[in-house]
Design an enzyme around this catalytic site. Structure first.
Site, PDB file in Angstrom:
ATOM      1  N   GLY A  52       0.792  -1.227   0.000  1.00 35.79           N
ATOM      2  CA  GLY A  52       0.000   0.000   0.000  1.00 35.79           C
ATOM      3  C   GLY A  52       0.820   1.271   0.000  1.00 35.79           C
ATOM      4  N   SER A  53       0.188   2.348   0.480  1.00 36.57           N
ATOM      5  CA  SER A  53       0.788   3.684   0.393  1.00 36.57           C
ATOM      6  C   SER A  53       1.984   3.836   1.322  1.00 36.57           C
ATOM      7  CB  SER A  53      -0.258   4.728   0.762  1.00 36.57           C
ATOM      8  OG  SER A  53       0.364   5.955   1.054  1.00 36.57           O
ATOM      9  N   THR A  54       2.940   4.633   0.866  1.00 39.84           N
ATOM     10  CA  THR A  54       4.120   4.922   1.672  1.00 39.84           C
ATOM     11  C   THR A  54       3.777   5.766   2.899  1.00 39.84           C
ATOM     12  OG1 THR A  54       4.568   6.828   0.293  1.00 39.84           O
ATOM     13  CG2 THR A  54       5.716   4.823  -0.267  1.00 39.84           C
TER      14      THR A  54
END
Lengths: 401, 262
Positions: B61-63
């Site tokens: 997923g997102s950083t």
């Protein structure tokens, strides 16, 4: 992994907690990706600047870290620039950004500035503010800038995240793996394009290919049959990086590393114009845009001047807004073009763009020519826009009375 | 039992394990205010990871997930330690900036929910104090391009009805493993075989025991067939790659991999 005596000292905490933590992060990533050593970087681009993207969690971390660095008398060690914020830091009220958002955004911005990071607030640092040279090692976050630096300039950087880029800024180091190594910069697929794209089709091509190549497990495409300009490559690379995490590509006869990019026989995929026109049907939705937003990534001088030419002496429609996002550096060098667009009634935004600002609070539909923006803007959890994906000229025409 | 992995983020912590076999996204997948998994794709959806040793395969997923971990740490909703099968940038960065001990390269299938463990990330290991290690052998018998698998009967103590190689426990002070392997084959199948090679041991969890299984490859004579007793109900000669079509004892495919049959 080999560490020099000085690096060991940094890791052991002799230079304080801020350096120790940053070093621990760099070393851990080096271990995960099996680097043999750390190498110095000549510049850093940090992401994680917009309050919209990092939220309170990010704000808290950045303020804490800035505080720790201040106490320990530490600043970033190499030239470091920063990504766009969630608003133009001067014109946020005109954009319709609320006060709470603006205050939190300014806290993030000030924390980064206190670390010694230049207040560039752009995703195109390679225009004037942080210009890498061929072969230099960098630690850049911001996927579109990573793609540009690697592909168009021939500098070497992995796709860093917010914390790892910051850690490189504080230590001046990165682990040597991935795109820092020659062998990982070779192409793994050939893309033959049998038509001559204009800049709009380059954005669509990138949007299409990013997801296609990722599904095929390909990382470094080699293009044959095209002659893109620098603006075209910016659009192509940004879109491929958004839909498929492509961080490097080569273009035969154009990009600086194309001659050494192919070692073996590679799989060839062919793309024709029909395929791209078909793909555009999925990107270009049937809605009347309330906002026309250009500049993802931030517009170049040429793009800014082209828009100014088109709107010069014209009047803007009352029911639509025009935003053109540029870096502060580009705006300052093109004050005449900025004035023309502002006289028209458009807004030339510095420091931000339509993707990382809270446009969903004000608009429901946006017209763009960016293959990257067309990917992010419709996302329910992010910008919630109905997107028109059209060429620049069409978009500007839509907003002229 | 001590499992060795690789240090990602320094420190040491004790706690009860909570296991997610899949990948975890901290942004959107975890509610940082409560420390509860909310991603319906995760098996532990609805459960709290606060104060636990959170073991999962990898991050995704997102950083921005790195910052979410940091926020959880500051709100006391974070796990006390993180164990991954293989670490990636987002969770590793989050653990380090938050000072949460983390190791990877641990086979999380060896852990069970509520195991009380001690993670020593500085030395790169996790201790599971209440779990003992026992040795066992498994023999795969080969005849030309086929290998023998046997279906365990309903009367055996464990893994009833599942397909296996010839296997047996090693008691303390037992003779050497290779002799034990040959003897076990003779007892269970009446076949006289020659051991060709052994493979790296494999660990498999069974309640409060971790079996250290020593794999052996044996060669049968062309015309020899097994005579099975009460321990098995059926046998088959299969092509190695067909093993995936059978309901086998845990990690039989790994046994075959380590014997270079797959």
């Amino acid at each position: 992994m080999y560490l020099s005596n000085e690096q060991e000292r940094m890791l052991s905490g002799e230079e304080g907690e801020a350096v120790r933590k940053a070093m621990e992060l760099i070393v851990a990533l080096g271990k995960i990706y099996e680097a043999e050593r750390l190498i110095p970087v000549s510049s850093v681009q940090v992401s994680g600047v917009s309050y919209k993207t990092i939220g309170d969690a990010g704000l808290e971390f950045i303020e804490d870290y800035a505080e720790m660095m201040k106490k320990e008398g530490k600043k970033v060690r190499v030239k470091t620039t920063m990504n766009p914020a969630g608003m133009d830091i001067e014109k946020w009220q005109v954009m319709g950004v609320d006060r709470e958002f603006a205050e939190k955004q300014m806290r993030i911005y000030k924390a980064y500035v206190s670390m010694g990071i230049e207040p560039s607030l752009t995703c195109t640092p390679y225009y004037f503010v942080n210009v890498p040279k061929f072969g230099e090692h960098l630690a850049w976050a911001e996927s579109s800038a990573v793609s540009y630096a690697n592909s168009v300039i021939g500098a070497r950087t992995n796709r860093e995240g917010g914390p790892s880029a910051l850690a490189s800024a504080i230590t001046g180091l990165t682990a040597e793996y991935g795109l820092h190594l020659e062998e990982n910069r070779k192409a793994d697929v050939v893309v033959e394009v049998d038509f001559n794209p204009d800049s709009y089709l380059y954005a669509a091509l990138g949007n299409h290919l990013g997801s296609l190549l990722s599904k095929m497990g390909k990382k470094v495409p080699y293009f044959r049959g095209i002659k893109p300009s620098e603006d075209d490559m910016k659009a192509l690379g940004a879109a491929m990086a958004a839909t498929g995490s492509i961080a490097l590509y080569h273009v035969e006869g154009t990009t600086p590393e194309w001659k050494n990019a192919i070692d073996d026989d590679l799989e060839v995929i062919k793309v024709d114009e029909l395929e791209i026109r078909e793909h555009i049907k999925g990107m270009d939705r049937d809605c009347e845009p309330e906002l026309i937003a250009i500049g993802c990534p931030h517009a170049s001088e040429r793009e800014l001047r082209r828009i100014a030419e088109m709107v010069k002496g014209r009047r803007k429609r009352e029911d639509k807004e025009l935003w053109v996002s540029v870096s502060r550096a580009v705006a300052e060098r093109n004050k005449d073009a900025v004035r023309v667009i502002e006289d028209f009634g458009g807004l030339v935004l510095r420091d931000t763009c339509m993707v990382v600002s809270p446009i969903e609070k004000r608009f429901r539909s946006t017209g763009v020519n960016s293959g990257k923006a067309a990917y992010y803007l419709p996302k329910e959890s992010f910008c919630r826009q109905c997107v028109r994906f059209r060429p620049l000229e069409d978009l500007v025409r839509m907003v002229i009375a | 039992m001590r499992l060795y992995g690789r240090k990602i983020s320094s420190g040491q912590a004790k706690g009860d394990v909570i296991i997610e076999p899949g990948a975890v996204s901290f942004l959107g997948g975890i509610d940082p205010e409560e420390g509860v998994v909310v991603d319906s794709a995760n098996q532990v959806s609805g459960q709290s990871i606060a104060g636990k040793v959170f073991a999962f395969s990898t991050g995704k997923g997102s950083t921005v997930g790195s910052y979410v971990i940091y926020r959880m740490k500051k709100s006391d909703t974070a796990p006390v330690a993180i164990i991954n099968g293989s670490a990636e940038t987002i969770v590793a960065s989050g653990a380090i900036i938050s000072g949460i001990p983390m190791i990877d390269r641990i086979d999380i299938s060896l852990l069970r929910n509520c195991d009380s463990v001690m993670v020593n990330a500085d030395e790169g290991y996790v201790d599971i104090p209440r779990v003992r290690v026992k040795d066992a052998i498994t023999v795969m018998i080969r005849k030309s391009d086929r290998v023998l698998i046997l279906k365990r009967s309903e009367r055996v103590g464990s893994c009833k009805g599942r397909w296996a190689g010839v296997s047996g426990h090693i008691e303390k002070g037992d003779e050497n493993m290779e002799e034990r392997a040959m003897k076990e084959v003779e007892e269970e199948t009446k076949m006289r075989v020659k051991i060709i090679r052994s493979g790296e041991p494999i660990l498999a969890r069974d309640r409060s025991v971790i079996w250290r299984i020593h794999p052996f490859l044996a060669e049968a004579k062309r015309d020899e067939e097994p005579e099975i007793d009460w321990e098995h109900s059926k046998y088959r000669w299969i092509k190695p790659e067909e093993v995936y079509d059978f309901n086998t004892v845990p990690k039989l495919d790994k046994v075959m991999e380590n014997l270079k049959l797959l």
